[in-house]
Design a protein around this motif. Sequence first.
Motif, PDB file in Angstrom:
ATOM      1  N   ASN B 510     -10.297  29.482 -25.334  1.00 12.49           N
ATOM      2  CA  ASN B 510     -11.455  29.335 -26.222  1.00 12.49           C
ATOM      3  C   ASN B 510     -11.121  29.430 -27.701  1.00 12.49           C
ATOM      4  N   ARG B 511      -9.838  29.449 -27.995  1.00 11.95           N
ATOM      5  CA  ARG B 511      -9.457  29.523 -29.405  1.00 11.95           C
ATOM      6  C   ARG B 511      -9.203  28.138 -29.970  1.00 11.95           C
ATOM      7  N   PHE B 512      -9.196  28.070 -31.298  1.00 11.66           N
ATOM      8  CA  PHE B 512      -8.887  26.834 -31.998  1.00 11.66           C
ATOM      9  C   PHE B 512      -7.641  26.180 -31.392  1.00 11.66           C
ATOM     10  N   PRO B 513      -7.609  24.843 -31.204  1.00 12.29           N
ATOM     11  CA  PRO B 513      -8.595  23.865 -31.662  1.00 12.29           C
ATOM     12  C   PRO B 513      -9.738  23.616 -30.666  1.00 12.29           C
ATOM     13  N   ALA B 514      -9.888  24.463 -29.629  1.00 13.58           N
ATOM     14  CA  ALA B 514     -11.085  24.322 -28.785  1.00 13.58           C
ATOM     15  C   ALA B 514     -12.302  24.424 -29.697  1.00 13.58           C
ATOM     16  N   GLY B 515     -13.307  23.633 -29.431  1.00 10.79           N
ATOM     17  CA  GLY B 515     -14.501  23.658 -30.270  1.00 10.79           C
ATOM     18  C   GLY B 515     -14.475  22.608 -31.364  1.00 10.79           C
ATOM     19  N   ALA B 516     -13.284  22.062 -31.629  1.00 17.03           N
ATOM     20  CA  ALA B 516     -13.143  21.088 -32.721  1.00 17.03           C
ATOM     21  C   ALA B 516     -12.871  19.680 -32.198  1.00 17.03           C
ATOM     22  N   ILE B 517     -12.692  19.550 -30.882  1.00 17.77           N
ATOM     23  CA  ILE B 517     -12.330  18.254 -30.305  1.00 17.77           C
ATOM     24  C   ILE B 517     -13.261  17.966 -29.120  1.00 17.77           C
ATOM     25  N   ASP B 518     -13.825  16.771 -29.100  1.00 16.94           N
ATOM     26  CA  ASP B 518     -14.887  16.458 -28.130  1.00 16.94           C
ATOM     27  C   ASP B 518     -14.427  16.568 -26.679  1.00 16.94           C
ATOM     28  N   ASN B 519     -13.240  16.040 -26.426  1.00 25.02           N
ATOM     29  CA  ASN B 519     -12.730  16.063 -25.047  1.00 25.02           C
ATOM     30  C   ASN B 519     -11.544  17.016 -24.994  1.00 25.02           C
TER      31      ASN B 519
END
Lengths: 154, 757
Positions: B510-519
């Motif tokens: 759940n850390r970056f870059p999760a949340g910043a990329i659609d897939n």
Amino acid sequence: MAKFNLNINGEDKTVDVDPNTPLLWVLRDHLNLVGTKYGCGIAQCGACTVHFNGSAVRSCQLPVSSLEGSKIKTIEGLSENGDHHVQQAWLEIDVPQCGYCQAGQIMSASALLDSNPNPSDEEIENAMNGNICRCGTYSRIKAAIKAASKSQIA
Amino acid sequence: MTKKSTTVNRRSFIKSVGIAGGGLLIGFNWLACKRSEEVIVADTALEMPDEWFELNGYLKIGDNGVVTIYSPNPEIGQNVKTSMPMMVAEELDVDWNNVIVEQAPLNTDLYSRQLAGGSQSIRQGWEPLRRAGATARYMLLQAAAKQMEVPVEELSVEDGVISHSGSDKTISYGEIAKAAAAIEIPEEDKVVLKSKNDFKIIGSSRKNVDAKKIVTGQPLFGLDTYKDGMLTAMIVHPPKFGMEFKSMDAEKIKDMPGIKDVFTIDTYPEGLQKQWSDVSAFSKLVVVLGESTWQVMQAKKALKVEWDLNPELTKKIEILEKSAGMGEVSGLESSAIHTSLMADIGSKKAETVRKDGDPEAAFKNAARIIERSYTCPFLAHNCMEPMNFFANVTEDKAELLGPIQTPEYAEKTIQERLGLDLENIDIQMTRMGGGFGRRLYGNFLVEAAVISQKAGAPVKLVYSREDDMTDGVYRPAYHVTYRAALDANNKITAFHVNAGGIKESPLFANRFPAGAIDNYLAESWTLDSNISIGAFRAPRSNFIAGAEQSFLDELAEETGQDPIQFRLDLLKKAKEKPVGENNDYDADRFAGVLEMVRDKSGWKKEDQNLNRGVSAYYCHNSYVAQILDLRVQNNEPMIDKVVCAVDCGIVVNPDAAKNMVEGGTIDGIGHALYSKISFEDGMPQQSNYDTYRLIRHKEAPKSIEVYFAENGIDPTGLGEPPFPPVIGALANALYKATGKRFYDQPYIAGLQDELKT
């Protein structure tokens, strides 16, 4: 076992130990001088550094049988009240993190400044390269040596 | 150093109960008692009082105004022994020069979370420590108001002196301490904590309270313990992971000078209820007991022990995630096999931990896919003070003294292992010659206790450096593969991370870059092993940060973007249109440190003369970004400068915090560049500093600059966060200097191979 006469921090001491016992363990186990630290036992980390006739040496490699007639100085004997200019610089720069290696670092640094009062960065790095600090206080050690050098010259 | 006997004639106890929100409910329970105790004073300048008055479990005030503050948590070099008492002193309103700090005893009734780990001491102590100071201040003021016969609202305090605004009456803490100790403990809502703007001690640098003892070589560490009648014990453990004790010829060494006994002990016998902190790869150990360390070392060398393959440990290494297939390794493991096995498993589908959008479709439709794999070896913690502990176990009680990060858990294990009641187990914490996670696992403490019990004597257990380095509890070996899908416009359409390790996965899904990329797809796997592992400074992050930040650097380059702007754009997306749930970072604070490091370092994309690498990472509730400049000289990297931007909220002790960031930066660089533990047929190939390379003076950065965000947010972690990201900055700078990307730690091996060709 055999008796050995030692001169440590200006005091004459007699110990009855195996002739091969390294000075490190004589200091720690027999003379109640625990400021000199055990880190590796093979002269690779510098935690056990003391002054042997004024030079910085690793006490884990000095058998007690080789010390008669020599003058040994440990961290406890560097100054009477902890006010040697290298110790003062260490306090001023607030060098230590865990603190375990620092006695060895200070003994290496003070021997360096005794022989070279105004060392260059490179000379400091060379003289101190045998002393490991796992916490990574190297930048502060260098700053403290420079501060001590300044106060010594002044 | 002076030793004086003083008398404590009142003693109070704070009962602490955790409440929702991580706060602390404090209730007080008075117990009057009279006892004598020894006070060791570092600074002889402070006169000892005739009487002490304990206002709560965190502090006592002498009749002359001297204040003793107890630091509850173990000190491993993170300097909490100074910064935690600073938080108490702030709310108490005393002159810091009038404060003596003592290590608190282990007391789970008095204190919460007496543990050094997770960079949580300051964060979790923030409320209770300040409240302890404020509560005592409240009681002192109440007592003063009574004695002066004035309303308490008309009183103020400065540096431990209470003044009345309507007259020139003053009274010092020392004068009123006795009366204050008799004041009823206030309800929590009556005690108001200071506004952050009124802080005088918090936020101003105070020197390490143990520094004088450290620089004069006074006894501080567990290994410095010497007690009457004490014997020295050392252990011999199997030379290989996967082996166990078979037999020995003990008689030969029993006659050696000073040797008292030779026997075996079981570490954690079957059926023992273990704590999470109870880790040992070896079920039985040989113990050599003698009068002095050198004698025991010599006897140990002369001792002949036979070892056998442990049938329990000869099982094949199994992939714990069954869906990923099976590995094929015998009981004695080797690094070469680990490496190929991890590469094989890392290329297969593993357990899905997080999935956003439709990553499979995005990869299928990609114009281009970039895929890179990264690895790191096992590491030994290598605390400069080797593992050791003093134990004096008698029939009905256990006295234990030494370096331990988890005394609360060790106490429970000792209770179970020795069958003693908790109140008959006394564990005292010494200053530690480094922790780094190793001393979370108290196997050496348990061993010392069992040895003392068996020998019927007080014992100091000492590990040699070799024992320490080959005892296991290593930082795991990890492997991660990243894939990014790009469309025809070089836009990232999908991101895939597949991470695993022996025998723990480094993934933070759940850390970056999760949340910043659609897939987005995050997968995880682990491999079983006979080699024991443990938390190592910034667990999992200490690898995954460097890998992830290297991959992002490569993605920025492949898509023709400035690496800082590239990250900022992703963070902007994560803030404005976050993808998925549970994103475990604050995009604003993350971007804040990147912008700060960019501005402070004078980052310029077009500056070709500098070999610069950038990296940023979030862990332990804090944000760190670093920019590193290096040259390659005589086949070795020379690091000229590292600029660090840190957001850990309010900084309690700024100069010490700076020291921590400098140290963490050097520590991270050193391990990624030089250090490894490798195995052949179960045997660690490094056992001392002649074969295990740690960073030294010459290799340390020439300059480190540290900047802290000033945002007034309650403090977050600092001991660990500076370590992980600098590894990415280092790898990215090495690429600039050599034109080669570095995927495998330690980087020095790849660098020297590169320079040979």
